[in-house]
Design a protein around this motif. Sequence first.
Motif, PDB file in Angstrom:
ATOM      1  N   ALA A  53     -16.623 -46.270   3.793  1.00  9.49           N
ATOM      2  CA  ALA A  53     -15.703 -45.494   4.688  1.00  9.49           C
ATOM      3  C   ALA A  53     -16.809 -45.023   6.194  1.00  9.49           C
ATOM      4  CB  ALA A  53     -15.862 -43.981   4.335  1.00  9.49           C
ATOM      5  N   ILE A  54     -18.057 -45.372   6.024  1.00 13.01           N
ATOM      6  CA  ILE A  54     -19.328 -45.009   6.875  1.00 13.01           C
ATOM      7  C   ILE A  54     -19.580 -46.454   7.747  1.00 13.01           C
ATOM      8  CG2 ILE A  54     -21.737 -44.635   8.020  1.00 13.01           C
ATOM      9  CD1 ILE A  54     -21.744 -42.992   5.481  1.00 13.01           C
ATOM     10  N   GLN A  55     -19.164 -47.183   7.235  1.00 16.81           N
ATOM     11  CA  GLN A  55     -19.265 -48.777   7.552  1.00 16.81           C
ATOM     12  C   GLN A  55     -18.322 -48.920   8.297  1.00 16.81           C
ATOM     13  OE1 GLN A  55     -21.673 -50.961   7.518  1.00 16.81           O
ATOM     14  NE2 GLN A  55     -22.952 -49.568   6.231  1.00 16.81           N
ATOM     15  N   VAL A  56     -16.171 -48.546   7.834  1.00 16.13           N
ATOM     16  CA  VAL A  56     -16.003 -49.265   8.659  1.00 16.13           C
ATOM     17  C   VAL A  56     -15.730 -47.864   9.773  1.00 16.13           C
ATOM     18  CG1 VAL A  56     -12.857 -48.337   9.177  1.00 16.13           C
ATOM     19  CG2 VAL A  56     -14.003 -49.639   6.502  1.00 16.13           C
ATOM     20  N   ALA A  57     -16.004 -46.613   9.970  1.00 20.28           N
ATOM     21  CA  ALA A  57     -15.787 -46.024  10.589  1.00 20.28           C
ATOM     22  C   ALA A  57     -16.627 -46.281  12.165  1.00 20.28           C
ATOM     23  CB  ALA A  57     -16.301 -44.224   9.785  1.00 20.28           C
ATOM     24  N   LYS A  58     -17.659 -47.158  12.109  1.00 22.67           N
ATOM     25  CA  LYS A  58     -18.499 -48.200  12.991  1.00 22.67           C
ATOM     26  C   LYS A  58     -17.620 -48.822  13.975  1.00 22.67           C
ATOM     27  CE  LYS A  58     -22.943 -47.833  10.438  1.00 22.67           C
ATOM     28  NZ  LYS A  58     -23.663 -48.497   9.822  1.00 22.67           N
ATOM     29  N   ARG A  59     -16.747 -48.842  13.547  1.00 18.58           N
ATOM     30  CA  ARG A  59     -16.163 -50.036  14.191  1.00 18.58           C
ATOM     31  C   ARG A  59     -15.482 -49.405  15.303  1.00 18.58           C
ATOM     32  NH1 ARG A  59     -11.853 -53.285  10.253  1.00 18.58           N
ATOM     33  NH2 ARG A  59     -10.548 -53.769  12.263  1.00 18.58           N
ATOM     34  N   ARG A 104      -7.223 -51.675  20.659  1.00 20.79           N
ATOM     35  CA  ARG A 104      -5.667 -51.723  21.426  1.00 20.79           C
ATOM     36  C   ARG A 104      -4.867 -51.542  20.041  1.00 20.79           C
ATOM     37  NH1 ARG A 104      -5.632 -51.169  26.877  1.00 20.79           N
ATOM     38  NH2 ARG A 104      -6.284 -52.538  27.950  1.00 20.79           N
ATOM     39  N   LYS A 105      -5.296 -51.318  19.302  1.00 16.63           N
ATOM     40  CA  LYS A 105      -4.404 -51.003  17.720  1.00 16.63           C
ATOM     41  C   LYS A 105      -4.755 -48.935  17.420  1.00 16.63           C
ATOM     42  CE  LYS A 105      -1.789 -55.399  16.751  1.00 16.63           C
ATOM     43  NZ  LYS A 105      -2.338 -55.748  15.615  1.00 16.63           N
ATOM     44  N   ARG A 106      -5.855 -49.042  18.002  1.00 17.22           N
ATOM     45  CA  ARG A 106      -6.785 -48.129  17.009  1.00 17.22           C
ATOM     46  C   ARG A 106      -7.654 -47.248  17.725  1.00 17.22           C
ATOM     47  NH1 ARG A 106      -3.735 -49.499  13.933  1.00 17.22           N
ATOM     48  NH2 ARG A 106      -4.121 -50.188  11.520  1.00 17.22           N
ATOM     49  N   THR A 107      -6.631 -46.639  19.487  1.00 17.69           N
ATOM     50  CA  THR A 107      -7.413 -46.290  20.644  1.00 17.69           C
ATOM     51  C   THR A 107      -8.763 -45.244  20.395  1.00 17.69           C
ATOM     52  OG1 THR A 107      -5.224 -44.642  20.921  1.00 17.69           O
ATOM     53  CG2 THR A 107      -5.674 -46.480  21.793  1.00 17.69           C
ATOM     54  N   PHE A 108      -8.560 -44.349  19.397  1.00 19.30           N
ATOM     55  CA  PHE A 108      -9.340 -43.118  18.174  1.00 19.30           C
ATOM     56  C   PHE A 108     -10.984 -44.009  17.722  1.00 19.30           C
ATOM     57  CE2 PHE A 108      -6.520 -40.294  19.859  1.00 19.30           C
ATOM     58  CZ  PHE A 108      -6.770 -39.261  20.258  1.00 19.30           C
ATOM     59  N   GLY A 109     -10.370 -45.442  17.264  1.00 18.48           N
ATOM     60  CA  GLY A 109     -11.561 -46.016  16.743  1.00 18.48           C
ATOM     61  C   GLY A 109     -10.962 -45.753  14.797  1.00 18.48           C
ATOM     62  N   TYR A 110     -11.664 -45.798  14.167  1.00 22.58           N
ATOM     63  CA  TYR A 110     -11.338 -46.346  12.840  1.00 22.58           C
ATOM     64  C   TYR A 110     -12.378 -44.698  12.017  1.00 22.58           C
ATOM     65  CZ  TYR A 110     -10.158 -50.551  13.522  1.00 22.58           C
ATOM     66  OH  TYR A 110      -9.276 -51.411  13.971  1.00 22.58           O
ATOM     67  N   ALA A 142      -8.406 -32.790  14.618  1.00 25.47           N
ATOM     68  CA  ALA A 142      -9.816 -33.258  14.006  1.00 25.47           C
ATOM     69  C   ALA A 142      -9.614 -34.752  13.966  1.00 25.47           C
ATOM     70  CB  ALA A 142     -10.565 -32.816  12.895  1.00 25.47           C
ATOM     71  N   LEU A 143     -10.560 -35.443  14.469  1.00 23.88           N
ATOM     72  CA  LEU A 143     -10.278 -36.814  13.797  1.00 23.88           C
ATOM     73  C   LEU A 143     -11.089 -37.212  12.913  1.00 23.88           C
ATOM     74  CD1 LEU A 143     -11.202 -38.521  17.314  1.00 23.88           C
ATOM     75  CD2 LEU A 143      -8.893 -38.605  16.755  1.00 23.88           C
ATOM     76  N   THR A 144     -12.055 -36.437  12.832  1.00 25.72           N
ATOM     77  CA  THR A 144     -12.407 -36.905  11.169  1.00 25.72           C
ATOM     78  C   THR A 144     -13.852 -35.359  11.605  1.00 25.72           C
ATOM     79  OG1 THR A 144     -14.152 -38.523   9.910  1.00 25.72           O
ATOM     80  CG2 THR A 144     -14.414 -38.486  12.404  1.00 25.72           C
ATOM     81  N   SER A 145     -14.441 -35.171  10.163  1.00 22.44           N
ATOM     82  CA  SER A 145     -15.025 -34.286  10.463  1.00 22.44           C
ATOM     83  C   SER A 145     -15.778 -33.786  11.706  1.00 22.44           C
ATOM     84  CB  SER A 145     -16.148 -34.408   8.898  1.00 22.44           C
ATOM     85  OG  SER A 145     -15.950 -33.668   8.217  1.00 22.44           O
ATOM     86  N   GLY A 146     -15.726 -32.661  11.858  1.00 23.80           N
ATOM     87  CA  GLY A 146     -17.335 -32.405  13.467  1.00 23.80           C
ATOM     88  C   GLY A 146     -16.502 -32.735  14.722  1.00 23.80           C
ATOM     89  N   LYS A 147     -15.598 -33.665  14.557  1.00 29.53           N
ATOM     90  CA  LYS A 147     -14.894 -34.131  15.849  1.00 29.53           C
ATOM     91  C   LYS A 147     -13.538 -33.920  16.264  1.00 29.53           C
ATOM     92  CE  LYS A 147     -15.098 -38.997  17.778  1.00 29.53           C
ATOM     93  NZ  LYS A 147     -15.372 -40.312  17.987  1.00 29.53           N
TER      94      LYS A 147
END
Length: 301
Positions: free
Chosen positions: A64-70, A74-80, A241-246
Amino acid sequence: MSAGHSHAQVRAGHERKLWIALGLTGSFMIAEVIGAFVTGSLALLSDAAHMMTDALALAISLVAIQVAKRPADRKRTFGYARFEILAAAFNALLLFAVAFYILYEAYQRLQAPAEIQSTGMLVIALLGLIVNLISMRLLSAASGESLNVKGAYLEVWSDMLGSVGVIIAAVVIMFTGWGLIDSVVAAAIGFWVLPRTWTLLKASMNILLQGVPESVDIEQVEQGIRSVPGVKDVHDLHIWALTSGKNVLSTHLVADASQGSEQQILSRVTELLHEQFDISHATIQVEGEGFQHDDHDEVHA
């Protein structure tokens, strides 16, 4: 830029600790699974099953951390970043499945008790306790910053309690010969894990459903915005929240031009959100005093 760099450093710290915990947990899991079958202990098998889910949870958290680094595209404007929450929810569901399996096995064992080798059971449980304590120490601080890490931490924590239970059961069997304590402890571990797993799943689902974060009081945020000079009204307020603490916010403001320009009022509100409520990503539409908004929008605020 500095905030993003700090966030990246925190994630890197989480990743390093997760790798160490995964190495310890994965290595011991193999020995504990073998030991559970050799000794015939269901309580030890319960602890081994939790150790297995610990290893899976840690591995999933690292993915999950590796994917979240991406970066955002244009398709995931908030990232992963939200992939971490999906991982936390999956971990919770995995724990539910393991807990119910152990409860079923405990019921079966109560009907037909098995012979148990208490000495081997005790030695393996003691080693498991040491591994869990080390992993908990590594993950404890990071668990308050990330639901993803919290999921892994809760699994290690519950497994630590399981190791304590197995140790107690082994000592009881060793001195009294009462084999049923093995099934009782296994069932107790299952019941102990369920409410904590529900807490993790509920927190994950709240983020996935874009609910107001548990750490945020939306009424206080609205009152804070209304207290800013130049803000006459607030409507269409959304916080999620997008994810924890964000945390993220969007809202419409009705501005009083006599208190400054729209840009000045916007700057005051943005500063308030960042300093008092730790909301760094806000989308705010400033409207003039004569603006008439649709009352239907208020239902969704």
